[in-house]
Scaffold this motif. Structure first.
Motif, short mmCIF file in Angstrom:
data_model
loop_
_atom_site.label_atom_id
_atom_site.label_comp_id
_atom_site.label_asym_id
_atom_site.label_seq_id
_atom_site.Cartn_x
_atom_site.Cartn_y
_atom_site.Cartn_z
N GLY A 23 0.79 -1.22 0.00
CA GLY A 23 0.00 0.00 0.00
C GLY A 23 0.83 1.28 0.00
N ASP A 24 2.12 1.18 0.31
CA ASP A 24 2.97 2.36 0.25
C ASP A 24 3.13 2.80 -1.20
N GLU A 25 3.35 4.09 -1.38
CA GLU A 25 3.50 4.63 -2.73
C GLU A 25 4.87 5.29 -2.91
N SER A 35 10.05 18.16 -6.19
CA SER A 35 10.40 16.97 -5.39
C SER A 35 10.84 17.33 -3.97
N ALA A 36 11.77 18.24 -3.85
CA ALA A 36 12.34 18.55 -2.53
C ALA A 36 11.29 19.12 -1.58
N SER A 37 10.36 19.92 -2.08
CA SER A 37 9.37 20.51 -1.20
C SER A 37 8.21 19.57 -0.88
N CYS A 38 8.09 18.47 -1.62
CA CYS A 38 7.01 17.51 -1.38
C CYS A 38 7.46 16.26 -0.63
N ALA A 39 8.75 15.95 -0.67
CA ALA A 39 9.23 14.64 -0.23
C ALA A 39 9.40 14.50 1.27
N GLN A 40 8.92 13.34 1.79
CA GLN A 40 9.30 12.91 3.13
C GLN A 40 10.70 12.31 3.06
N ARG A 41 10.94 11.55 1.99
CA ARG A 41 12.25 10.97 1.68
C ARG A 41 12.49 11.22 0.20
N ILE A 42 13.67 11.67 -0.13
CA ILE A 42 13.97 11.93 -1.53
C ILE A 42 15.17 11.09 -1.94
N VAL A 43 15.06 10.50 -3.13
CA VAL A 43 16.16 9.75 -3.73
C VAL A 43 16.55 10.51 -4.99
N VAL A 107 -4.77 11.57 -12.06
CA VAL A 107 -4.91 12.40 -10.86
C VAL A 107 -4.71 13.86 -11.22
N GLU A 108 -5.63 14.69 -10.78
CA GLU A 108 -5.55 16.14 -10.99
C GLU A 108 -4.24 16.66 -10.37
N ARG A 109 -3.68 17.69 -11.00
CA ARG A 109 -2.35 18.19 -10.63
C ARG A 109 -2.16 18.43 -9.14
N PHE A 110 -3.02 19.21 -8.49
CA PHE A 110 -2.82 19.54 -7.08
C PHE A 110 -3.12 18.35 -6.18
N ALA A 111 -4.03 17.49 -6.60
CA ALA A 111 -4.28 16.24 -5.84
C ALA A 111 -3.05 15.33 -5.94
N PHE A 112 -2.39 15.35 -7.10
CA PHE A 112 -1.16 14.58 -7.28
C PHE A 112 -0.09 15.08 -6.30
N TYR A 113 0.06 16.40 -6.18
CA TYR A 113 1.03 16.96 -5.24
C TYR A 113 0.73 16.49 -3.81
N GLU A 114 -0.53 16.49 -3.44
CA GLU A 114 -0.90 16.07 -2.08
C GLU A 114 -0.58 14.59 -1.85
N ARG A 115 -0.84 13.75 -2.85
CA ARG A 115 -0.46 12.33 -2.73
C ARG A 115 1.04 12.18 -2.63
N ALA A 116 1.77 12.97 -3.40
CA ALA A 116 3.23 12.90 -3.37
C ALA A 116 3.76 13.24 -1.99
N LYS A 117 3.14 14.20 -1.32
CA LYS A 117 3.57 14.59 0.03
C LYS A 117 3.41 13.44 1.03
N LYS A 118 2.47 12.54 0.77
CA LYS A 118 2.22 11.40 1.66
C LYS A 118 2.95 10.14 1.22
N ALA A 119 3.60 10.19 0.06
CA ALA A 119 4.28 9.02 -0.49
C ALA A 119 5.45 8.62 0.40
N PHE A 120 5.80 7.35 0.35
CA PHE A 120 6.93 6.83 1.11
C PHE A 120 8.21 7.54 0.68
N ALA A 121 8.35 7.78 -0.62
CA ALA A 121 9.54 8.45 -1.15
C ALA A 121 9.23 9.04 -2.52
#
Length: 143
Positions: A23-25, A35-43, A107-121
């Motif tokens: 279930g992780d994304e 990327s840097a402003s959205c990431a919990q972990r960045i690769v 996924v709509e652009r801003f909804a995509f950003y919100e999902r990215a903020k919750k993503a594992f990486a």
């Protein structure tokens, strides 16, 4: 170094993929994505495009079979006449590694950003194609 692991997959990315649970994304972000402003972990995958990373990752990464569409794309913003040709290349790569794949979740652009903020990486790439961002939802390995 290990046998059979594509060189494009860094030790850091392999570690992230191994740590992820069902279930992780994970987001593969193009060069324009914040990327840097959205990431919990960045690769960092500077100098690499998403196509090669996606193909290498899906050799090992199980997609979630408990959701209708485990691969998500950022949809084109209304009024933008861009036709993302990279999506068809993504479709071929995903289908190559997962025969049950049917379609993308758009996924709509801003909804995509919100999902990215919750993503594992987030994997920050140098992909130049527009609307090339992709989210993979991890499934389970069945033996």
């Amino acid at each position: 170094m290990l046998k059979g692991i594509p060189f494009i997959l860094s030790p850091e990315l392999i570690k992230i993929l191994m740590e992820m649970g069902h279930g992780d994304e994970i987001v593969f972000a193009d060069g324009n994505f914040p990327s840097a402003s959205c990431a919990q972990r960045i690769v960092r995958a500077d100098g690499h495009d998403i196509l090669e990373l996606l193909d290498a990752t899906l050799k090992f990464f199980p997609l979630d079979t408990y959701v209708e569409n485990p691969v998500s794309l950022m949809e084109v913003v209304p009024g933008d006449d861009t036709k993302p040709v990279i999506w068809e290349e993504y479709r071929m790569i995903v289908k190559k590694h997962d025969e049950s794949f049917t379609d993308f979740d758009m996924v709509e652009r801003f909804a995509f950003y919100e999902r990215a903020k919750k993503a594992f990486a987030i994997v920050a790439t140098s992909e130049k194609a527009t609307y090339a961002n992709v989210i993979l939802k991890k499934g389970v390995v069945r033996e």
